[in-house]
Design a protein around this motif. Structure first.
Motif, PDB file in Angstrom:
ATOM      1  N   GLY A 350       0.821  -1.198   0.000  1.00 10.39           N
ATOM      2  CA  GLY A 350       0.000   0.000   0.000  1.00 10.39           C
ATOM      3  C   GLY A 350       0.857   1.251   0.000  1.00 10.39           C
ATOM      4  O   GLY A 350       2.012   1.245  -0.438  1.00 10.39           O
ATOM      5  N   ARG A 351       0.300   2.314   0.519  1.00 11.48           N
ATOM      6  CA  ARG A 351       0.971   3.615   0.474  1.00 11.48           C
ATOM      7  C   ARG A 351       1.784   3.942   1.713  1.00 11.48           C
ATOM      8  O   ARG A 351       2.519   4.929   1.727  1.00 11.48           O
ATOM      9  CB  ARG A 351      -0.076   4.711   0.236  1.00 11.48           C
ATOM     10  CG  ARG A 351      -0.668   4.713  -1.170  1.00 11.48           C
ATOM     11  CD  ARG A 351       0.432   4.853  -2.225  1.00 11.48           C
ATOM     12  NE  ARG A 351      -0.100   5.171  -3.529  1.00 11.48           N
ATOM     13  CZ  ARG A 351       0.034   6.355  -4.130  1.00 11.48           C
ATOM     14  NH1 ARG A 351       0.697   7.327  -3.538  1.00 11.48           N
ATOM     15  NH2 ARG A 351      -0.478   6.558  -5.323  1.00 11.48           N
ATOM     16  N   ILE A 352       1.649   3.144   2.758  1.00 17.59           N
ATOM     17  CA  ILE A 352       2.401   3.464   3.975  1.00 17.59           C
ATOM     18  C   ILE A 352       2.613   2.185   4.785  1.00 17.59           C
ATOM     19  O   ILE A 352       1.767   1.282   4.787  1.00 17.59           O
ATOM     20  CB  ILE A 352       1.671   4.539   4.824  1.00 17.59           C
ATOM     21  CG1 ILE A 352       2.578   5.049   5.956  1.00 17.59           C
ATOM     22  CG2 ILE A 352       0.340   4.032   5.358  1.00 17.59           C
ATOM     23  CD1 ILE A 352       2.059   6.326   6.625  1.00 17.59           C
ATOM     24  N   ILE A 353       3.765   2.113   5.427  1.00 17.85           N
ATOM     25  CA  ILE A 353       4.103   0.965   6.268  1.00 17.85           C
ATOM     26  C   ILE A 353       4.605   1.477   7.613  1.00 17.85           C
ATOM     27  O   ILE A 353       5.252   2.531   7.693  1.00 17.85           O
ATOM     28  CB  ILE A 353       5.167   0.074   5.584  1.00 17.85           C
ATOM     29  CG1 ILE A 353       5.408  -1.213   6.389  1.00 17.85           C
ATOM     30  CG2 ILE A 353       6.470   0.822   5.366  1.00 17.85           C
ATOM     31  CD1 ILE A 353       6.253  -2.234   5.636  1.00 17.85           C
ATOM     32  N   PHE A 354       4.277   0.738   8.662  1.00 19.15           N
ATOM     33  CA  PHE A 354       4.652   1.113  10.023  1.00 19.15           C
ATOM     34  C   PHE A 354       5.636   0.059  10.527  1.00 19.15           C
ATOM     35  O   PHE A 354       5.281  -1.114  10.697  1.00 19.15           O
ATOM     36  CB  PHE A 354       3.410   1.186  10.903  1.00 19.15           C
ATOM     37  CG  PHE A 354       2.327   2.061  10.330  1.00 19.15           C
ATOM     38  CD1 PHE A 354       2.339   3.431  10.533  1.00 19.15           C
ATOM     39  CD2 PHE A 354       1.315   1.516   9.538  1.00 19.15           C
ATOM     40  CE1 PHE A 354       1.364   4.241   9.978  1.00 19.15           C
ATOM     41  CE2 PHE A 354       0.332   2.315   8.984  1.00 19.15           C
ATOM     42  CZ  PHE A 354       0.356   3.682   9.201  1.00 19.15           C
TER      43      PHE A 354
END
Length: 493
Positions: A350-354
């Motif tokens: 997706g557009r962001i990873i944590f």
């Protein structure tokens, strides 16, 4: 003198050698195989001093222990498995000087009391202090990975730092008997979890069926495990309870909840504890070798597949890209090459990873398959955790809700960043010299953000768990862990 000799009655004469002999017989006939049972046998095989009896008989320490053992049915356990009935009978015989019958001679009764009290004591204190099973051992020897011509290895499914029973505790517990410090020791080793006592109260309700008792007992057992860290220690944390298929982000009285997608049965999400220290916007995805082997190797030569999904190969030594027409199977399986998916629209992360440190390359991240959150069954990933509301989670992690930073996150998560892709992709799809037409406002882009202070993340597994208001909810046992736990608990039931 001869007169007094005739008054002596062997029925009441204690003999330490005979007691030792009877204990040796009990050891030979004891087939129980839990860790406290081995420690009990080991203690007496080495002819260590008696713990409960002396030349005066037996004192109130046995009654202190017995008081706790008599409450075991309220925990769901059997009195018989802790030899409570035999202990009660033998204590009564000692106090009434009732040694009638060949199986109840004084030295035999004293041997049974000495051995059974120690066995029941170590079973009880070890279980209440650490749990009646060791989650590291049970879970990390459950899922085997069998490969041709290689010995089977096991997946690590439990990676939460947790206290475990060992000889240091056993020595300490035995020392408490001789110091007559049992009352304070018993109080000290009881579970500390509020949830434990909430579940304990549920277990006392009349009319519970087998399944209900099983679920309650398995979750009580989880509460006995002494993790080194707990959500309750923090005012701000993230908790993912795997069976609930939900994430809960807590900041004091503010609670953010969302659906999540988790590891499938063959690629289970491990239980772990860490701290989120970074979030990356439009991340590249480095495919694990397991996925390369399962999903990439057989497609080698299908250039359209790799181009359409923005995959490319990088030489780790040089950092350079390798053209797909030069890629071989051996290269893909070698540690010298990486298969990478570009960041941006269509990326599996997706557009962001944590990100948070762990041994499994497990992270929380966005996904390009949004429909998964409409499903009730969401155990669909290779182990990572897909989050339904990635932008909301990003804002939650920010210490200061700086609007300029938030605006950059919004822009970066929606912008077309394909012009930032690698050279081969631009040449193949865009054409020309690989630069393409750059319509991005780079001043509004953000790549990585440090999370400071770092936010604790707990990935746990409870099939009975309270919501933020304290109400218990039951969840499906996705990975069958309740069955695994219950199989061990049956040794005490």
């Amino acid at each position: 003198m001869n007169y007094y000799q005739r008054l002596r009655n062997d029925d009441y004469a204690l003999n330490s050698h005979r007691i030792r002999g009877w204990i040796d017989s009990l050891i030979r006939n004891d087939q129980d195989s839990m860790m406290p049972d081995y420690r009990t046998r080991e203690y007496y095989v080495n002819h260590n001093p008696f713990l409960w009896i002396d030349r005066h008989g037996i004192d109130g320490r046995a009654d202190t222990l017995l008081g706790y053992l008599q409450e075991l049915p309220k925990e769901g356990f059997s009195r018989k498995k802790f030899r409570v009935g035999q202990i009660e009978k033998d204590l009564k015989r000692i106090r009434n000087l009732d040694f009638q019958g060949s199986d109840n001679r004084i030295n035999m009764v004293m041997a049974r009391l000495e051995y059974n009290l120690t066995k029941a004591y170590l079973r009880y204190v070890s279980g209440q202090r650490f749990g009646f099973l060791n989650p590291d051992v049970v879970f990390n020897h459950h899922d085997s990975i069998i490969e041709k011509d290689h010995p089977a290895v096991y997946r690590t499914l439990y990676n939460i730092p947790t206290d475990h029973n060992g000889m240091q505790f056993i020595h300490y517990a035995l020392d408490m008997i001789s110091k007559d410090s049992l009352s304070s020791f018993f109080h000290k080793i009881q579970p500390k979890s509020h949830l434990y006592y909430q579940l304990y109260a549920c277990l006392q309700k009349p009319g519970l069926n087998f399944y209900q008792r099983k679920v309650i007992m398995c979750n009580m057992e989880r509460c006995r495990w002494r993790m080194h860290d707990y959500p309750q220690r923090y005012s701000k944390y993230i908790l993912v309870n795997i069976p609930s298929l939900h994430l809960k982000a807590v900041d004091n009285n503010q609670v953010l909840t969302m659906r999540v997608g988790l590891g499938a049965l063959d690629t289970k999400t491990p239980l772990l504890y860490s701290k989120i220290n970074k979030m990356d916007v439009n991340p590249q995805w480095i495919l694990p070798k397991s996925i390369v082997k399962k999903s990439i190797l057989h497609l080698l030569g299908n250039f359209h597949y790799f181009y359409s999904r923005h995959f490319f190969v990088r030489d780790r030594k040089t950092g350079k890209e390798v053209k797909w027409n030069r890629v071989t199977r051996d290269m893909l399986m070698s540690n010298d090459y990486l298969v990478i998916q570009e960041g941006g629209e269509g990326n599996s992360l997706g557009r962001i990873i944590f990100r948070f440190p762990n041994n499994f390359s497990i992270y929380l991240h966005d996904t390009n398959f949004k429909d998964v959150f409409q499903q009730d069954v969401r155990d669909v990933s290779h182990g990572c955790i897909r989050v339904e509301k990635p932008f909301d989670l990003a804002v939650f992690l920010l210490k200061d809700k700086n609007q300029a930073i938030i605006n950059k996150i919004i822009y970066s998560m929606s912008a077309d960043v394909s012009s930032l892709g690698h050279h081969e992709w631009n040449d193949k799809i865009i054409g020309g010299n690989g630069k393409g037409k750059d319509t991005l406002d780079r001043s509004r882009l953000i790549g990585s953000l440090s999370v400071s202070p770092q936010i604790p993340v707990f990935i746990v597994y409870y099939t009975l768990y309270p919501d933020h208001n304290g109400h218990l909810h039951e969840y499906k046992d996705l990975y069958g862990y309740d069955d695994l736990i219950y199989e061990i608990l049956k040794n005490y039931m």
